[in-house]
Design an enzyme around this catalytic site. Structure first.
Site, PDB file in Angstrom:
ATOM      1  N   ARG A 218      30.728  11.897  -7.719  1.00  0.00           N
ATOM      2  CA  ARG A 218      31.272  10.559  -7.521  1.00  0.00           C
ATOM      3  C   ARG A 218      30.123   9.545  -7.540  1.00  0.00           C
ATOM      4  NH1 ARG A 218      33.528  14.093  -3.676  1.00  0.00           N
ATOM      5  NH2 ARG A 218      35.783  14.380  -3.845  1.00  0.00           N
ATOM      6  N   HIS A 324      34.250   6.347 -13.173  1.00  0.00           N
ATOM      7  CA  HIS A 324      34.801   7.535 -12.506  1.00  0.00           C
ATOM      8  C   HIS A 324      35.498   8.465 -13.495  1.00  0.00           C
ATOM      9  CE1 HIS A 324      35.985   9.708  -8.878  1.00  0.00           C
ATOM     10  NE2 HIS A 324      37.180   9.857  -9.411  1.00  0.00           N
ATOM     11  N   ARG A 327      33.657  11.694 -14.372  1.00  0.00           N
ATOM     12  CA  ARG A 327      33.907  12.838 -13.477  1.00  0.00           C
ATOM     13  C   ARG A 327      35.169  13.569 -13.897  1.00  0.00           C
ATOM     14  NH1 ARG A 327      33.844  15.019  -8.075  1.00  0.00           N
ATOM     15  NH2 ARG A 327      35.886  14.935  -7.099  1.00  0.00           N
ATOM     16  N   HIS A 350      36.443  19.128  -3.317  1.00  0.00           N
ATOM     17  CA  HIS A 350      37.771  18.829  -2.780  1.00  0.00           C
ATOM     18  C   HIS A 350      38.153  19.844  -1.718  1.00  0.00           C
ATOM     19  CE1 HIS A 350      39.433  15.485  -5.117  1.00  0.00           C
ATOM     20  NE2 HIS A 350      38.792  15.967  -6.159  1.00  0.00           N
ATOM     21  N   TYR A 359      43.917  19.572 -12.696  1.00  0.00           N
ATOM     22  CA  TYR A 359      43.001  19.906 -13.788  1.00  0.00           C
ATOM     23  C   TYR A 359      43.327  21.259 -14.394  1.00  0.00           C
ATOM     24  CZ  TYR A 359      40.192  15.885 -12.520  1.00  0.00           C
ATOM     25  OH  TYR A 359      39.764  14.607 -12.283  1.00  0.00           O
TER      26      TYR A 359
END
Length: 402
Positions: A218, A324, A327, A350, A359
Site C-alpha cells: 500500500r 493503488h 497493488r 489481509h 483475487y
C-alpha cells in the site's frame, strides 16, 4: 363431656363470592379513563408502571405475568437504561476505542455527516428497525452506496455495543448486506502498460512503482519503508510500519492497516537491480534512512506525488488509473500463479479472506478464459486442415480403432 359449640348460619363470617386472593406480583388498577394500569416492583427496588395501559384487566395481568418471568430469567432491563442520546453515546464510543488515525477521522466524519443529523437527539431505546431502514433509503438517494454502507456498519457497531452494555435489548440494524460496500472493480492493465508507467515516471519513482506492483504494498507502507526493512541479498522486504498524512502538510508514523499487515514479502529477483540503483541514488544514506523521499528530501507525500502520477497515467493512456491499482495488478498476478488463499492473504497483508477470495475468483475466471481461447485455437487448426501428423493424432487413432 363438654359439648362443642356449633356456629349458626347467622354467626358465620360473610365472604363475597367474587373476592380473589391478592396478587403475588405487581398490581392492577382501573384508571378514570376506563383503561387498566399495571405496576410492578423492579429488581432495583423502584416501583414502575407498564409503558402502556390496557383495555382489559386480564391484559394487564397477563403483562405482569410476563414481566415477572422476565425478571426471574435475569432478562430484565431498566427502562431508563436506553434514555441516553445517540450523539452522546456515539461520541463516548469513539473516545473509548484505540483507533488508527485515519479510521478515527473516518468514523467522526460519518457521525457528523450521516448519523448524528438523523439519530443524534434520539434516545438509544427509541431507535427502531423501521427508523434505520428509512434512514438508509434516504441516504442512498443523496450519497454513494459505499459511503452509506460504511455509515450503516458504524451505526450497527455502536448499537451492538449498546446491547452489550445492556442499554437496549436488541440491535435495530438488521438489514442483510447493508454494511457491505459495493466498490467498483479496480482496473487491471497488461504488463506492457506497467512497464510504460515505470518508464514514464522520473527515475527516482521507478522503484516505487515496481514495489507497489510486484510486492503488493500500500502507499503508506511504501513511503514508510526504511533501509533496514530491505534485505536485497535474500530478496526480502519487511513491512512493519506505515506513514500517514494527517493534513496541513504533516505526516506521522503509524502501524500497518491490520495486524496481518506486519509481514515479510519476497521480491521478484528481476527488479532487485533497479532497487539497488534506487538505494544508491535516492534513498536517505543513514542506516535506518527512508527508502523513498521527496525531491527536496524528507518524507514522500501522496499530495506531492500526485502531479507526477497524473502526468504518467495520462502519458500512457490510462487517465483513470489510481496508484493503488498497481497493488491490484500485483495481487491479480499473484493469484494467477495458483497461490493458495492463505498465501495470498499473507502476501497482501489481509486478516480477512474476503479480498483474497476476490483475487482467486478473478484468477479462476481468467484461467477459464484462457482455456476457452486454447480450445478455439485448436478448433481453428482442425477446421483449416493444418494439423500435422503427430503422436497425439496417432494416439487418437489407436483409441478410435483399437
Amino acid at each position: 363431656m363438654a359439648r362443642t359449640a356449633v356456629a349458626t348460619p347467622e354467626e358465620e363470617p360473610q365472604r363475597s363470592p367474587k373476592s380473589k386472593p391478592k396478587r403475588r406480583f405487581g398490581r392492577v388498577r382501573q384508571l378514570p379513563s376506563g383503561r387498566f394500569q399495571a405496576r410492578y416492583p423492579g429488581p432495583d427496588g423502584v416501583d414502575r408502571p407498564a409503558p402502556e395501559t390496557f383495555a382489559t384487566k386480564k391484559d394487564a395481568e397477563r403483562w405482569l405475568v410476563l414481566k415477572e418471568a422476565e425478571i426471574q430469567r435475569g432478562d430484565w432491563m431498566s427502562p431508563e437504561a436506553g434514555k441516553v442520546t445517540f450523539a452522546a453515546y456515539a461520541a463516548e464510543w469513539i473516545d473509548d476505542r484505540v483507533l488508527k488515525y485515519r479510521t478515527e477521522l473516518l468514523y467522526r466524519g460519518l457521525l457528523k455527516n450521516h448519523l448524528v443529523p438523523a439519530f443524534g437527539n434520539r434516545h438509544l431505546a427509541d431507535i427502531k428497525e423501521a427508523d434505520v431502514r428509512r434512514w438508509r433509503k434516504e441516504r442512498l438517494a443523496v450519497v454513494g452506496q459505499s459511503t452509506v454502507a460504511k455509515a450503516y456498519q458504524l451505526l450497527k457497531s455502536i448499537m451492538g455495543t449498546a446491547v452489550a452494555d445492556e442499554l437496549i435489548r436488541k440491535n435495530p440494524c438488521r438489514i442483510k448486506g447493508a454494511g457491505m460496500p459495493d466498490t467498483p472493480e479496480r482496473q487491471t492493465v497488461p504488463m506492457t502498460k506497467v512497464i510504460e508507467i515505470v518508464e514514464a515516471v522520473p527515475e527516482r519513482y521507478r522503484a516505487l512503482v515496481l514495489l507497489g506492483t510486484f510486492a503488493s504494498l500500500r502507499w503508506g507502507e511504501l513511503v514508510g519503508l526504511r533501509r533496514t526493512h530491505l534485505d536485497l541479498d535474500r530478496g526480502l522486504l519487511r513491512v512493519s510500519g506505515a506513514l500517514v498524512e494527517i493534513g496541513g502538510g504533516k505526516v506521522m508514523e503509524d502501524t500497518p492497516k491490520s495486524r496481518a499487515g506486519r509481514r515479510v514479502v519476497s521480491i521478484p529477483p528481476e527488479i532487485i537491480p533497479e532497487l539497488r540503483v534506487h538505494l544508491d541514488m535516492f534513498a536517505e544514506t543513514e542506516e535506518n534512512g527512508r527508502v523513498f523521499t521527496g525531491p527536496n528530501g524528507g518524507p514522500l507525500k501522496h499530495s506531492g506525488f500526485r502531479r507526477t502520477w497524473n502526468k504518467a497515467r495520462w502519458g500512457v493512456g490510462l487517465p483513470d488509473l489510481h496508484f493503488h491499482d498497481l497493488r491490484h495488478i500485483g495481487n491479480t498476478l499473484a493469484a494467477s500463479t495458483g497461490a493458495s488463499l492463505k498465501e495470498l492473504m499473507s502476501r497482501m497483508g489481509h486478516s480477512s479472506t474476503r479480498a483474497a477470495l476476490i483475487y482467486q475468483h478473478a484468477s479462476q475466471d481468467r484461467d477459464r478464459a484462457i482455456a476457452r481461447a486454447l480450445g478455439k485455437a485448436f478448433t481453428r487448426a482442425q477446421t483449416n486442415g493444418h494439423e500435422k501428423s503427430s503422436g497425439t493424432q496417432r494416439a487418437r487413432k489407436i483409441i478410435k480403432f483399437g
